[in-house]
Scaffold this motif. Structure first.
Motif, PDB file in Angstrom:
ATOM      1  N   MET A   1      12.321  65.933  71.045  1.00  0.00           N
ATOM      2  CA  MET A   1      13.479  66.130  71.910  1.00  0.00           C
ATOM      3  C   MET A   1      14.674  66.554  71.056  1.00  0.00           C
ATOM      4  O   MET A   1      14.936  65.989  70.007  1.00  0.00           O
ATOM      5  N   SER A   2      15.375  67.558  71.515  1.00  0.00           N
ATOM      6  CA  SER A   2      16.526  68.054  70.752  1.00  0.00           C
ATOM      7  C   SER A   2      17.757  67.189  71.019  1.00  0.00           C
ATOM      8  O   SER A   2      17.914  66.617  72.089  1.00  0.00           O
ATOM      9  N   GLN A   3      18.610  67.142  70.012  1.00  0.00           N
ATOM     10  CA  GLN A   3      19.848  66.381  70.134  1.00  0.00           C
ATOM     11  C   GLN A   3      20.903  67.252  70.795  1.00  0.00           C
ATOM     12  O   GLN A   3      21.128  68.385  70.375  1.00  0.00           O
ATOM     13  N   LYS A   4      21.530  66.726  71.828  1.00  0.00           N
ATOM     14  CA  LYS A   4      22.550  67.471  72.567  1.00  0.00           C
ATOM     15  C   LYS A   4      23.884  66.758  72.430  1.00  0.00           C
ATOM     16  O   LYS A   4      23.954  65.542  72.508  1.00  0.00           O
ATOM     17  N   LYS A   5      24.920  67.542  72.244  1.00  0.00           N
ATOM     18  CA  LYS A   5      26.257  66.976  72.121  1.00  0.00           C
ATOM     19  C   LYS A   5      27.242  67.915  72.785  1.00  0.00           C
ATOM     20  O   LYS A   5      27.173  69.124  72.614  1.00  0.00           O
ATOM     21  N   LEU A   6      28.149  67.339  73.525  1.00  0.00           N
ATOM     22  CA  LEU A   6      29.197  68.112  74.182  1.00  0.00           C
ATOM     23  C   LEU A   6      30.506  67.804  73.470  1.00  0.00           C
ATOM     24  O   LEU A   6      30.921  66.654  73.379  1.00  0.00           O
ATOM     25  N   LYS A   7      31.151  68.840  72.927  1.00  0.00           N
ATOM     26  CA  LYS A   7      32.405  68.654  72.201  1.00  0.00           C
ATOM     27  C   LYS A   7      33.521  69.402  72.911  1.00  0.00           C
ATOM     28  O   LYS A   7      33.315  70.493  73.428  1.00  0.00           O
ATOM     29  N   VAL A   8      34.681  68.788  72.891  1.00  0.00           N
ATOM     30  CA  VAL A   8      35.863  69.435  73.464  1.00  0.00           C
ATOM     31  C   VAL A   8      37.006  69.333  72.467  1.00  0.00           C
ATOM     32  O   VAL A   8      37.077  68.395  71.677  1.00  0.00           O
ATOM     33  N   ARG A   9      37.886  70.311  72.507  1.00  0.00           N
ATOM     34  CA  ARG A   9      39.119  70.286  71.721  1.00  0.00           C
ATOM     35  C   ARG A   9      40.248  70.663  72.651  1.00  0.00           C
ATOM     36  O   ARG A   9      40.144  71.619  73.410  1.00  0.00           O
ATOM     37  N   CYS A  10      41.292  69.918  72.582  1.00  0.00           N
ATOM     38  CA  CYS A  10      42.433  70.129  73.465  1.00  0.00           C
ATOM     39  C   CYS A  10      43.509  70.908  72.721  1.00  0.00           C
ATOM     40  O   CYS A  10      44.031  70.441  71.708  1.00  0.00           O
ATOM     41  N   TRP A  11      43.832  72.101  73.232  1.00  0.00           N
ATOM     42  CA  TRP A  11      44.913  72.932  72.685  1.00  0.00           C
ATOM     43  C   TRP A  11      45.906  73.220  73.787  1.00  0.00           C
ATOM     44  O   TRP A  11      45.523  73.467  74.927  1.00  0.00           O
ATOM     45  N   ILE A  12      47.158  73.229  73.431  1.00  0.00           N
ATOM     46  CA  ILE A  12      48.214  73.629  74.357  1.00  0.00           C
ATOM     47  C   ILE A  12      48.718  74.981  73.875  1.00  0.00           C
ATOM     48  O   ILE A  12      49.018  75.145  72.694  1.00  0.00           O
ATOM     49  N   GLU A  13      48.778  75.941  74.789  1.00  0.00           N
ATOM     50  CA  GLU A  13      49.253  77.278  74.445  1.00  0.00           C
ATOM     51  C   GLU A  13      50.617  77.532  75.082  1.00  0.00           C
ATOM     52  O   GLU A  13      50.890  77.056  76.174  1.00  0.00           O
ATOM     53  N   LEU A  14      51.432  78.279  74.373  1.00  0.00           N
ATOM     54  CA  LEU A  14      52.697  78.795  74.897  1.00  0.00           C
ATOM     55  C   LEU A  14      52.677  80.299  74.688  1.00  0.00           C
ATOM     56  O   LEU A  14      52.372  80.767  73.592  1.00  0.00           O
ATOM     57  N   ASP A  15      52.978  81.041  75.723  1.00  0.00           N
ATOM     58  CA  ASP A  15      53.023  82.503  75.627  1.00  0.00           C
ATOM     59  C   ASP A  15      51.756  83.076  74.987  1.00  0.00           C
ATOM     60  O   ASP A  15      51.823  83.922  74.091  1.00  0.00           O
ATOM     61  N   ASP A  16      50.612  82.592  75.444  1.00  0.00           N
ATOM     62  CA  ASP A  16      49.303  83.084  75.003  1.00  0.00           C
ATOM     63  C   ASP A  16      49.009  82.869  73.521  1.00  0.00           C
ATOM     64  O   ASP A  16      48.196  83.581  72.936  1.00  0.00           O
ATOM     65  N   SER A  17      49.682  81.918  72.875  1.00  0.00           N
ATOM     66  CA  SER A  17      49.318  81.580  71.501  1.00  0.00           C
ATOM     67  C   SER A  17      49.326  80.063  71.347  1.00  0.00           C
ATOM     68  O   SER A  17      50.070  79.353  72.033  1.00  0.00           O
ATOM     69  N   ARG A  18      48.473  79.599  70.454  1.00  0.00           N
ATOM     70  CA  ARG A  18      48.349  78.161  70.247  1.00  0.00           C
ATOM     71  C   ARG A  18      49.682  77.570  69.807  1.00  0.00           C
ATOM     72  O   ARG A  18      50.355  78.103  68.938  1.00  0.00           O
ATOM     73  N   PHE A  19      49.996  76.432  70.417  1.00  0.00           N
ATOM     74  CA  PHE A  19      51.239  75.748  70.102  1.00  0.00           C
ATOM     75  C   PHE A  19      50.984  74.344  69.559  1.00  0.00           C
ATOM     76  O   PHE A  19      51.612  73.928  68.597  1.00  0.00           O
ATOM     77  N   PHE A  20      50.069  73.617  70.182  1.00  0.00           N
ATOM     78  CA  PHE A  20      49.840  72.231  69.774  1.00  0.00           C
ATOM     79  C   PHE A  20      48.376  71.886  69.956  1.00  0.00           C
ATOM     80  O   PHE A  20      47.772  72.221  70.963  1.00  0.00           O
ATOM     81  N   GLY A  21      47.823  71.215  68.952  1.00  0.00           N
ATOM     82  CA  GLY A  21      46.435  70.805  69.015  1.00  0.00           C
ATOM     83  C   GLY A  21      46.163  69.702  68.009  1.00  0.00           C
ATOM     84  O   GLY A  21      47.099  69.054  67.511  1.00  0.00           O
ATOM     85  N   PRO A  22      44.901  69.494  67.676  1.00  0.00           N
ATOM     86  CA  PRO A  22      44.527  68.379  66.803  1.00  0.00           C
ATOM     87  C   PRO A  22      45.206  68.394  65.428  1.00  0.00           C
ATOM     88  O   PRO A  22      45.612  67.339  64.934  1.00  0.00           O
ATOM     89  N   GLY A  23      45.346  69.550  64.818  1.00  0.00           N
ATOM     90  CA  GLY A  23      45.961  69.629  63.495  1.00  0.00           C
ATOM     91  C   GLY A  23      47.427  69.252  63.510  1.00  0.00           C
ATOM     92  O   GLY A  23      47.903  68.502  62.647  1.00  0.00           O
ATOM     93  N   ARG A  24      48.146  69.736  64.489  1.00  0.00           N
ATOM     94  CA  ARG A  24      49.572  69.412  64.580  1.00  0.00           C
ATOM     95  C   ARG A  24      49.770  67.949  64.971  1.00  0.00           C
ATOM     96  O   ARG A  24      50.713  67.302  64.507  1.00  0.00           O
ATOM     97  N   ALA A  25      48.873  67.432  65.811  1.00  0.00           N
ATOM     98  CA  ALA A  25      48.951  66.014  66.161  1.00  0.00           C
ATOM     99  C   ALA A  25      48.757  65.159  64.904  1.00  0.00           C
ATOM    100  O   ALA A  25      49.513  64.204  64.669  1.00  0.00           O
TER     101      ALA A  25
END
Length: 113
Positions: A1-25
């Motif tokens: 049986m294969s290992q399955k994992k669901l990952k998410v990353r939360c990014w906030i964009e302003l004017d179609d460019s990244r503004f805030f995410g895990p690195g800035r947090a």
């Protein structure tokens, strides 16, 4: 049986460019811990210039400043989060935790795949 994992990353964009995410947090959390952009950048293994650019971007593109910077003297400079920056960071961390909880639920659903 294969290992399955669901990952998410939360990014906030302003004017179609990244503004805030895990690195800035993480950077803001380390500024709180160390009281300095320089020390926070070292703790992240990031260049001081990149950290400085991130703080400037947050302060300039955000609706209010996130960090108050004091230029160095004999003991060097300091940095503290504004009340807005503290509240924003807490709300982001809460949103990120809820998204990770949803991803965990998604992994439970994937068990049947």
């Amino acid at each position: 049986m294969s290992q399955k994992k669901l990952k998410v990353r939360c990014w906030i964009e302003l004017d179609d460019s990244r503004f805030f995410g895990p690195g800035r947090a993480e950077l803001l959390e380390l500024i709180v811990l160390h009281g300095s952009v320089s020390k926070a950048s070292k703790a992240m293994g990031m260049s001081y210039k990149k950290a400085w650019d991130m703080v400037n971007d947050l302060n300039n593109r955000g609706p209010q400043p996130f960090v108050i910077l004091q230029k160095g003297g004999q003991k060097g400079g300091s940095a503290v989060l504004t009340e807005f920056g503290k509240k924003f960071l807490l709300r982001y961390k809460d949103l990120d935790a809820r998204m990770k909880a949803l991803a965990k639920e998604g992994e439970d659903i994937m068990e049947n795949l």
